[in-house]
Design an enzyme around this catalytic site. Structure first.
Site, PDB file in Angstrom:
ATOM      1  N   GLU A  43       8.192  24.678  74.494  1.00 13.42           N
ATOM      2  CA  GLU A  43       8.168  26.033  75.052  1.00 13.42           C
ATOM      3  C   GLU A  43       9.538  26.330  75.624  1.00 13.42           C
ATOM      4  O   GLU A  43      10.235  25.433  76.121  1.00 13.42           O
ATOM      5  CB  GLU A  43       7.116  26.160  76.163  1.00 13.42           C
ATOM      6  CG  GLU A  43       5.759  26.543  75.634  1.00 13.42           C
ATOM      7  CD  GLU A  43       4.810  27.062  76.719  1.00 13.42           C
ATOM      8  OE1 GLU A  43       5.296  27.565  77.760  1.00 13.42           O
ATOM      9  OE2 GLU A  43       3.598  26.953  76.513  1.00 13.42           O
ATOM     10  N   HIS A 107       8.530  33.797  77.970  1.00 15.31           N
ATOM     11  CA  HIS A 107       8.422  32.415  77.498  1.00 15.31           C
ATOM     12  C   HIS A 107       7.716  32.400  76.150  1.00 15.31           C
ATOM     13  O   HIS A 107       7.145  33.413  75.728  1.00 15.31           O
ATOM     14  CB  HIS A 107       7.740  31.502  78.530  1.00 15.31           C
ATOM     15  CG  HIS A 107       6.298  31.770  78.755  1.00 15.31           C
ATOM     16  ND1 HIS A 107       5.841  32.776  79.563  1.00 15.31           N
ATOM     17  CD2 HIS A 107       5.179  31.143  78.286  1.00 15.31           C
ATOM     18  CE1 HIS A 107       4.508  32.764  79.593  1.00 15.31           C
ATOM     19  NE2 HIS A 107       4.079  31.780  78.812  1.00 15.31           N
ATOM     20  N   HIS A 109       4.987  30.721  73.245  1.00 19.77           N
ATOM     21  CA  HIS A 109       3.705  30.013  73.083  1.00 19.77           C
ATOM     22  C   HIS A 109       3.598  29.525  71.648  1.00 19.77           C
ATOM     23  O   HIS A 109       3.966  30.274  70.728  1.00 19.77           O
ATOM     24  CB  HIS A 109       2.519  30.949  73.350  1.00 19.77           C
ATOM     25  CG  HIS A 109       2.088  30.996  74.773  1.00 19.77           C
ATOM     26  ND1 HIS A 109       0.919  31.606  75.176  1.00 19.77           N
ATOM     27  CD2 HIS A 109       2.664  30.515  75.905  1.00 19.77           C
ATOM     28  CE1 HIS A 109       0.796  31.515  76.496  1.00 19.77           C
ATOM     29  NE2 HIS A 109       1.846  30.857  76.969  1.00 19.77           N
ATOM     30  N   ASP A 120      -0.175  31.072  83.340  1.00 20.92           N
ATOM     31  CA  ASP A 120       0.684  32.276  83.299  1.00 20.92           C
ATOM     32  C   ASP A 120       0.205  33.311  84.315  1.00 20.92           C
ATOM     33  O   ASP A 120       0.992  33.905  85.053  1.00 20.92           O
ATOM     34  CB  ASP A 120       0.661  32.910  81.894  1.00 20.92           C
ATOM     35  CG  ASP A 120       1.238  31.983  80.836  1.00 20.92           C
ATOM     36  OD1 ASP A 120       2.098  31.146  81.196  1.00 20.92           O
ATOM     37  OD2 ASP A 120       0.836  32.097  79.662  1.00 20.92           O
TER      38      ASP A 120
END
Lengths: 171, 340
Positions: A43, A107, A109, A120
């Site tokens: 990630e 970010h 996934h 999150d």
């Protein structure tokens, strides 16, 4: 979901109630590089920063940071810890006379169409609460096939999805 | 600030300013005085016509001259003069007035002035006579032609004062008329940048001004929308004229207002060829698309950059920090995310 998006030349534009949000293509192009297409990719994430027109309140997201040495990265986790993100932001803020501000987090996934996780959600709530300014944040998760943007404000219990953009339509 | 305030700033920069207007007016007055004192011409009264008289003047762009159009109504009967008589005499009186002298053109006599060694101003004197000099409201005729021998030389029915009133009264005085004048000036600046002034490739200002007078609709506090609407109305007036060399050619035929006393069958764009008119349409099409792009653009700075490309450097692009809100210094010191 209230999503409407269309491309204006090289930018992505999203409607959010009465205002528009524009994400610079360069920002999305860079984020796309970190998408977890290959199995081994961890990630990745960083911050989003931008400015807001006085005249119409439209938001222009034109800066971001990328994973740094001190960040924590595994296949299913990203923790932004490196102080470099903060100093980058501070410099942007100072050089713009305080007109470039923090917009939210981005970010990746490892899923096609991303959905936010409980981690999150807790993180976004914490960010909103700590701000103490009632300021709305926009967070972006980059999946393998699409990037999704959520708005987080005190108005709603959960984040509101404002756009889902397929990479193939854009990059 | 907003795009609208940038438009207002742009307008202030392109509108013919008071000092230039005064300088042009003083040149005009000197010429008129010289004509009056010559003793060679019958009595006349003068009036400003063209963009100067309609309050629609724009600063010329680099290398182009300021101009002022002056109508001279001679107190004589058309029947007593040939069209070239008064123009020839005016030219004779003024031929040594400036280094460039005076030159007879089809619709006028032109006197050019020099500044710093370059032509910088010209005054166009347009000759009119009455059908019946006893009646100041009788039909006026314009002296058209370069020399007495030409077949084109004639007295042409004209209504210059009616035309000025038509334009000046087209839009209600106040905010709406102010916007009308700004929008016409924006179009003129665009035209001056996009067309060569040689020959007739440049669409006639009076044509654009007349269409604006007939079609302009004010949009409160939004010059961009008012301009875009007018450009689209103008585009809708083009009709196919012919098919030539593998493409359709278009034109607008725009007569002088029927309520005025002009020669019948006049067309404000009559000097332009079908190819020139089609070029005009193509450029207007592009302007319309570019303005639509500006309207869609969410970022004010980017909007102004696009407008700067359309109108040139008199349209300023503000610095982002001057048109953006102050933000808080807040940034979370860390952030934890995860897919599972």
């Amino acid at each position: 979901m209230s999503s409407a998006n269309y491309a204006v030349s090289t930018q992505m534009v999203i409607d959010d109630e009465t205002k528009k949000i524009k994400i610079d293509k360069q920002v999305l192009d860079r984020i796309h590089i970190f998408c977890q297409i290959e199995k081994g990719m961890p990630e990745a994430g960083g911050i989003l920063a931008g400015r807001q027109n006085i005249s119409n309140s439209n938001l222009i997201i034109e800066h971001h940071t990328e994973p740094m040495y001190g960040d924590y990265q595994t296949r299913y986790r990203f923790t932004r810890k490196d102080l470099g993100h903060l100093s980058f932001f501070q410099e942007l803020y100072n050089n713009s006379n305080g007109t470039i501000g923090y917009v939210g987090e981005w970010h990746t996934h490892p899923e096609d169409i991303p959905q936010y996780s409980m981690i999150d959600l807790r993180n976004w709530r914490k960010i909103y609460t700590k701000a103490e300014t009632n300021q709305v944040q926009y967070h972006l998760i980059a999946g393998r096939k699409a990037v999704v943007i959520w708005k987080y404000s005190g108005k709603h219990l959960c984040p509101v999805k404002i756009a889902c953009i397929y990479w193939e339509d854009f990059v | 600030m907003s795009v609208q305030s940038e438009f207002i700033g742009f307008h202030e920069r392109i509108k013919l300013d008071y000092d230039v207007r005064s300088e042009l007016a003083s040149k005009r007055d000197i010429l008129i005085d010289k004509l009056r004192r010559s003793g060679k011409l019958p009595g006349f009264t003068e009036f400003n016509q063209g963009s100067y008289g309609m309050y629609l003047g724009v600063e010329p762009i680099d290398g182009k001259e300021y101009d002022i159009d002056v109508g001279l109504r001679f107190n004589v009967n058309k029947a007593d003069y040939d069209p070239m008589d008064l123009k020839d005499t005016i030219c004779e009186v003024l031929k040594n007035h400036t280094e460039y002298g005076a030159k007879i053109k089809k619709p006028c006599v032109t006197v050019t002035y020099k500044k710093d060694g370059e032509p910088s101003y010209h005054v166009d004197l347009v000759v009119y006579v009455y059908e019946d000099k006893q009646d100041s409201s009788s039909q006026l005729f314009l002296a058209r032609g370069i020399n007495a021998e030409s077949e084109e030389t004639c007295w042409e029915k004209s209504d210059p004062l009616g035309l000025i009133d038509y334009i000046n009264d087209a839009v209600t005085q106040g905010d709406e008329r102010d916007q009308f004048r700004r929008v016409v000036r924006y179009l003129k600046r665009w035209k001056n940048r996009r067309f060569s002034s040689t020959g007739h490739s440049e669409p006639a200002s009076i044509g654009i001004t007349l269409i604006a007078a007939d079609y302009f609709k004010s949009v409160s506090n939004d010059d961009l929308a008012a301009l875009k609407n007018l450009v689209d109305d103008m585009l809708a007036l083009f009709v196919i004229k012919t098919y030539e060399d593998g493409r359709w050619l278009y034109r607008i035929t725009y007569p002088m207002p029927a309520s005025l006393d002009f020669e019948s069958g006049t067309d404000a764009f009559n000097k332009m060829t079908d190819i020139q008119m089609t070029d005009f349409k193509d450029k207007l099409d592009k302007l319309s698309r570019d303005l639509a792009d500006v309207q869609k653009e969410p970022d004010e700075v980017e909007q102004c950059k696009k407008l700067n490309k359309i109108f040139g450097d008199d349209f300023h692009v503000p610095e982002a920090k001057n048109v953006s809100k102050k933000q808080s210094t807040y940034i979370p010191s860390s952030s934890a995310s995860g897919a599972l």
